[in-house]
Design a protein around this motif. Structure first.
Motif, PDB file in Angstrom:
ATOM      1  N   TRP A  99       0.800  -1.226   0.000  1.00 49.55           N
ATOM      2  CA  TRP A  99       0.000   0.000   0.000  1.00 49.55           C
ATOM      3  C   TRP A  99       0.832   1.274   0.000  1.00 49.55           C
ATOM      4  CZ3 TRP A  99      -0.988  -4.356   2.883  1.00 49.55           C
ATOM      5  CH2 TRP A  99      -2.219  -4.987   2.641  1.00 49.55           C
ATOM      6  N   CYS A 100       2.084   1.207  -0.370  1.00 52.18           N
ATOM      7  CA  CYS A 100       2.914   2.407  -0.268  1.00 52.18           C
ATOM      8  C   CYS A 100       2.785   3.253  -1.537  1.00 52.18           C
ATOM      9  CB  CYS A 100       4.375   1.989  -0.044  1.00 52.18           C
ATOM     10  SG  CYS A 100       5.436   3.322   0.448  1.00 52.18           S
ATOM     11  N   GLU A 122      11.614  -1.946   9.885  1.00 53.73           N
ATOM     12  CA  GLU A 122      10.226  -1.792   9.430  1.00 53.73           C
ATOM     13  C   GLU A 122       9.403  -2.917  10.043  1.00 53.73           C
ATOM     14  OE1 GLU A 122       9.031  -0.623   5.370  1.00 53.73           O
ATOM     15  OE2 GLU A 122       7.801  -2.438   5.354  1.00 53.73           O
ATOM     16  N   GLY A 124       6.077  -4.866   9.805  1.00 48.26           N
ATOM     17  CA  GLY A 124       4.986  -5.062   8.843  1.00 48.26           C
ATOM     18  C   GLY A 124       5.484  -4.871   7.424  1.00 48.26           C
ATOM     19  N   VAL A 125       6.039  -5.938   6.844  1.00 51.54           N
ATOM     20  CA  VAL A 125       6.652  -5.856   5.509  1.00 51.54           C
ATOM     21  C   VAL A 125       5.614  -6.144   4.419  1.00 51.54           C
ATOM     22  CG1 VAL A 125       8.391  -6.913   3.985  1.00 51.54           C
ATOM     23  CG2 VAL A 125       8.902  -6.551   6.407  1.00 51.54           C
ATOM     24  N   SER A 130       6.919  -0.861   0.930  1.00 49.67           N
ATOM     25  CA  SER A 130       7.565   0.281   1.587  1.00 49.67           C
ATOM     26  C   SER A 130       8.996  -0.044   2.011  1.00 49.67           C
ATOM     27  CB  SER A 130       6.747   0.745   2.802  1.00 49.67           C
ATOM     28  OG  SER A 130       6.450  -0.340   3.661  1.00 49.67           O
ATOM     29  N   ILE A 149      10.452  -6.777  10.002  1.00 53.91           N
ATOM     30  CA  ILE A 149       9.874  -7.700  10.993  1.00 53.91           C
ATOM     31  C   ILE A 149       8.474  -8.084  10.500  1.00 53.91           C
ATOM     32  CG2 ILE A 149       9.202  -8.009  13.399  1.00 53.91           C
ATOM     33  CD1 ILE A 149      11.247  -5.839  14.110  1.00 53.91           C
ATOM     34  N   TRP A 152       4.111 -13.033   8.242  1.00 54.20           N
ATOM     35  CA  TRP A 152       3.357 -13.587   7.108  1.00 54.20           C
ATOM     36  C   TRP A 152       2.429 -14.707   7.605  1.00 54.20           C
ATOM     37  CZ3 TRP A 152       8.746 -12.692   5.458  1.00 54.20           C
ATOM     38  CH2 TRP A 152       8.868 -11.613   4.574  1.00 54.20           C
ATOM     39  N   ALA A 157      -1.504 -11.867  12.394  1.00 55.14           N
ATOM     40  CA  ALA A 157      -2.081 -10.615  11.879  1.00 55.14           C
ATOM     41  C   ALA A 157      -3.449 -10.326  12.500  1.00 55.14           C
ATOM     42  CB  ALA A 157      -2.184 -10.673  10.356  1.00 55.14           C
ATOM     43  N   TRP A 170      -7.605 -10.405   6.347  1.00 56.86           N
ATOM     44  CA  TRP A 170      -6.270 -10.955   6.614  1.00 56.86           C
ATOM     45  C   TRP A 170      -6.293 -12.473   6.704  1.00 56.86           C
ATOM     46  CZ3 TRP A 170      -1.985  -8.546   5.669  1.00 56.86           C
ATOM     47  CH2 TRP A 170      -1.943  -7.166   5.741  1.00 56.86           C
ATOM     48  N   PHE A 175      -0.376 -15.575   2.119  1.00 52.59           N
ATOM     49  CA  PHE A 175       0.892 -15.016   2.593  1.00 52.59           C
ATOM     50  C   PHE A 175       2.087 -15.715   1.944  1.00 52.59           C
ATOM     51  CE2 PHE A 175      -1.249 -13.225   6.479  1.00 52.59           C
ATOM     52  CZ  PHE A 175      -0.754 -11.948   6.354  1.00 52.59           C
ATOM     53  N   PRO A 201       6.827 -12.376  15.622  1.00 52.70           N
ATOM     54  CA  PRO A 201       5.947 -11.280  16.055  1.00 52.70           C
ATOM     55  C   PRO A 201       6.783 -10.124  16.585  1.00 52.70           C
ATOM     56  CG  PRO A 201       5.202 -13.381  16.956  1.00 52.70           C
ATOM     57  CD  PRO A 201       6.558 -13.627  16.340  1.00 52.70           C
ATOM     58  N   GLY A 219       2.752  -2.542  11.281  1.00 51.60           N
ATOM     59  CA  GLY A 219       2.439  -3.956  11.541  1.00 51.60           C
ATOM     60  C   GLY A 219       0.971  -4.128  11.876  1.00 51.60           C
ATOM     61  N   HIS A 221      -2.569  -3.436  13.286  1.00 60.33           N
ATOM     62  CA  HIS A 221      -3.214  -2.128  13.462  1.00 60.33           C
ATOM     63  C   HIS A 221      -4.222  -2.110  14.608  1.00 60.33           C
ATOM     64  CE1 HIS A 221      -1.032  -1.080  10.043  1.00 60.33           C
ATOM     65  NE2 HIS A 221      -1.959  -0.533   9.275  1.00 60.33           N
TER      66      HIS A 221
HETATM   67  C1  LIG Z   1      -0.385  -3.094   6.481  1.00 55.18           C
HETATM   68  S1  LIG Z   1       0.619  -4.482   6.227  1.00 55.18           S
HETATM   69  C2  LIG Z   1       2.206  -3.778   5.868  1.00 55.18           C
HETATM   70  C3  LIG Z   1       2.213  -3.035   4.571  1.00 55.18           C
HETATM   71  C4  LIG Z   1       3.557  -2.647   4.012  1.00 55.18           C
HETATM   72  N1  LIG Z   1       4.389  -1.954   4.962  1.00 55.18           N
HETATM   73  C5  LIG Z   1       3.350  -1.796   2.789  1.00 55.18           C
HETATM   74  O1  LIG Z   1       3.638  -0.575   2.815  1.00 55.18           O
HETATM   75  O2  LIG Z   1       2.871  -2.322   1.791  1.00 55.18           O
HETATM   76  C6  LIG Z   1       0.789  -5.095   7.850  1.00 55.18           C
HETATM   77  C7  LIG Z   1       1.673  -6.335   7.991  1.00 55.18           C
HETATM   78  O3  LIG Z   1       1.983  -6.498   9.357  1.00 55.18           O
HETATM   79  C8  LIG Z   1       2.098  -7.874   9.642  1.00 55.18           C
HETATM   80  N2  LIG Z   1       1.869  -8.048  11.075  1.00 55.18           N
HETATM   81  C9  LIG Z   1       0.703  -7.922  11.755  1.00 55.18           C
HETATM   82  N3  LIG Z   1       0.894  -8.130  13.055  1.00 55.18           N
HETATM   83  C10 LIG Z   1       2.221  -8.388  13.215  1.00 55.18           C
HETATM   84  C11 LIG Z   1       3.033  -8.694  14.348  1.00 55.18           C
HETATM   85  N4  LIG Z   1       2.527  -8.747  15.569  1.00 55.18           N
HETATM   86  N5  LIG Z   1       4.346  -8.909  14.145  1.00 55.18           N
HETATM   87  C12 LIG Z   1       4.888  -8.838  12.905  1.00 55.18           C
HETATM   88  N6  LIG Z   1       4.163  -8.556  11.791  1.00 55.18           N
HETATM   89  C13 LIG Z   1       2.853  -8.337  11.953  1.00 55.18           C
HETATM   90  C14 LIG Z   1       1.030  -8.533   8.788  1.00 55.18           C
HETATM   91  O4  LIG Z   1       1.362  -9.881   8.510  1.00 55.18           O
HETATM   92  C15 LIG Z   1       1.013  -7.644   7.546  1.00 55.18           C
HETATM   93  O5  LIG Z   1       1.734  -8.213   6.492  1.00 55.18           O
END
Ligand SMILES: C[S@@+](CC[C@H](N)C(=O)[O-])C[C@H]1O[C@@H](n2cnc3c(N)ncnc32)[C@H](O)[C@@H]1O
Length: 285
Positions: A99-100, A122, A124-125, A130, A149, A152, A157, A170, A175, A201, A219, A221
């Protein structure tokens, strides 16, 4: 710190080895043998996907070394072109999930040019949309690495609820293919020296970092995850370091933003299509 190894990565290495030259095989096996010895297992088990645990640093070094061997091999007949940062952003937008926006990617590049960070994180990859602009900017700077971090994993999530629509979304995500596309992109575009992945996590790995120069929080939300990430990671950011807080327009990220506002200065923000602030760039006071 001992962590679970990414068994998919090592089975992929095994597949790549089957078509590799003898000297590449030998070099890669040196690194896998060393890892096996440190982890108290065997190379054969590692390459056939048997789960094992090892120290984070040993796993990370093995992966970096294995990718360097494969990269050197690729430099032979198929030279990797040192694409410009702008080209990398364009390619990431075309081929990776995420979503960047271009505007946000360019802002990430500008921060990295300005503060010349060594340690970037970062949370949430996802598909890397991003993270790749940051990695490309680090490569252009000639220094620094970004630790992504990410788990997947749908159960992580959705561990803490956000809203029903989001949580259901989600749970249905593939993933596995998003992660594979990301790793392939990093390897094909010669970014492995700048990118380190921590598949865990976020709350369990903040102890790996002492000082962070650049932090992107994107990550989980939920109220819980967003606030937890801010609390665990922003205290590691050095004075003058950058913190990007994404999805500031979600009601659930409100408490996290209130915490950031209490000890950081806002330097830039981006609005959503309704004119509401959706992403905030902070400088740590
Ligand atoms: C909104 S997406 C990230 C979008 C990305 N940064 C981009 O710009 O496209 C959120 C990501 O955070 C990961 N996530 C959610 N909870 C997490 C946690 N507790 N630890 C690590 N990753 C987590 C999810 O698997 C998801 O892929």
């Amino acid at each position: 710190m001992m962590i679970d190894a990414d068994t998919n990565y090592f089975t992929e290495v095994n597949t790549r080895l089957s078509g590799a030259d003898e000297h590449v095989r030998k070099e890669v096996m040196k690194h896998v043998d060393y890892l096996a010895q440190k982890a108290g297992t065997s190379s054969a088990k590692i390459l056939s996907g048997v789960p094992f645990r090892a120290a984070y640093q040993v796993l990370s070094d093995c992966r970096q070394n294995v990718e360097s061997v494969f990269r050197e091999k690729m430099r032979g007949p198929v030279a990797i072109s040192p694409d410009s940062v702008e080209k990398m952003i364009e390619l990431a937008e075309k081929s990776l999930e995420g979503w960047c926006s271009t505007e946000k990617s360019m802002a990430i590049v500008k921060i990295i040019n300005d503060i010349k960070p060594e340690i970037c994180v970062e949370i949430g990859v996802y598909g890397g949309r991003s993270l790749i602009p940051a990695a490309a900017a680090l490569r252009a700077n000639g220094k620094g690495a970004i630790y992504g971090i990410e788990t997947w994993r749908p159960d992580v999530a959705t561990e803490h609820a956000t809203n029903e629509t989001n949580d259901e979304w989600w749970k249905k995500i593939d993933f596995h293919s998003i992660k594979s596309d990301f790793y392939r992109f990093v390897a094909e575009h010669d970014l492995a020296s700048q990118v380190r992945l921590i598949e865990a996590p976020a709350s369990s790995v903040s102890g790996l970092f002492d000082t962070i120069d650049y932090l992107h929080i994107d990550g989980g939300h939920s109220i819980y995850n967003a606030a937890e990430d801010v609390i665990h990671y922003s205290k590691k950011v050095r004075k003058g370091g950058a913190i990007i807080m994404d999805d500031a327009n979600w009601p659930s990220t409100g408490p996290a933003i209130a915490i950031l506002d209490s000890f950081c200065d806002r330097v830039q923000s981006f609005n959503d299509d309704k004119g509401v602030i959706a992403c905030i760039i902070y400088r740590k006071r």
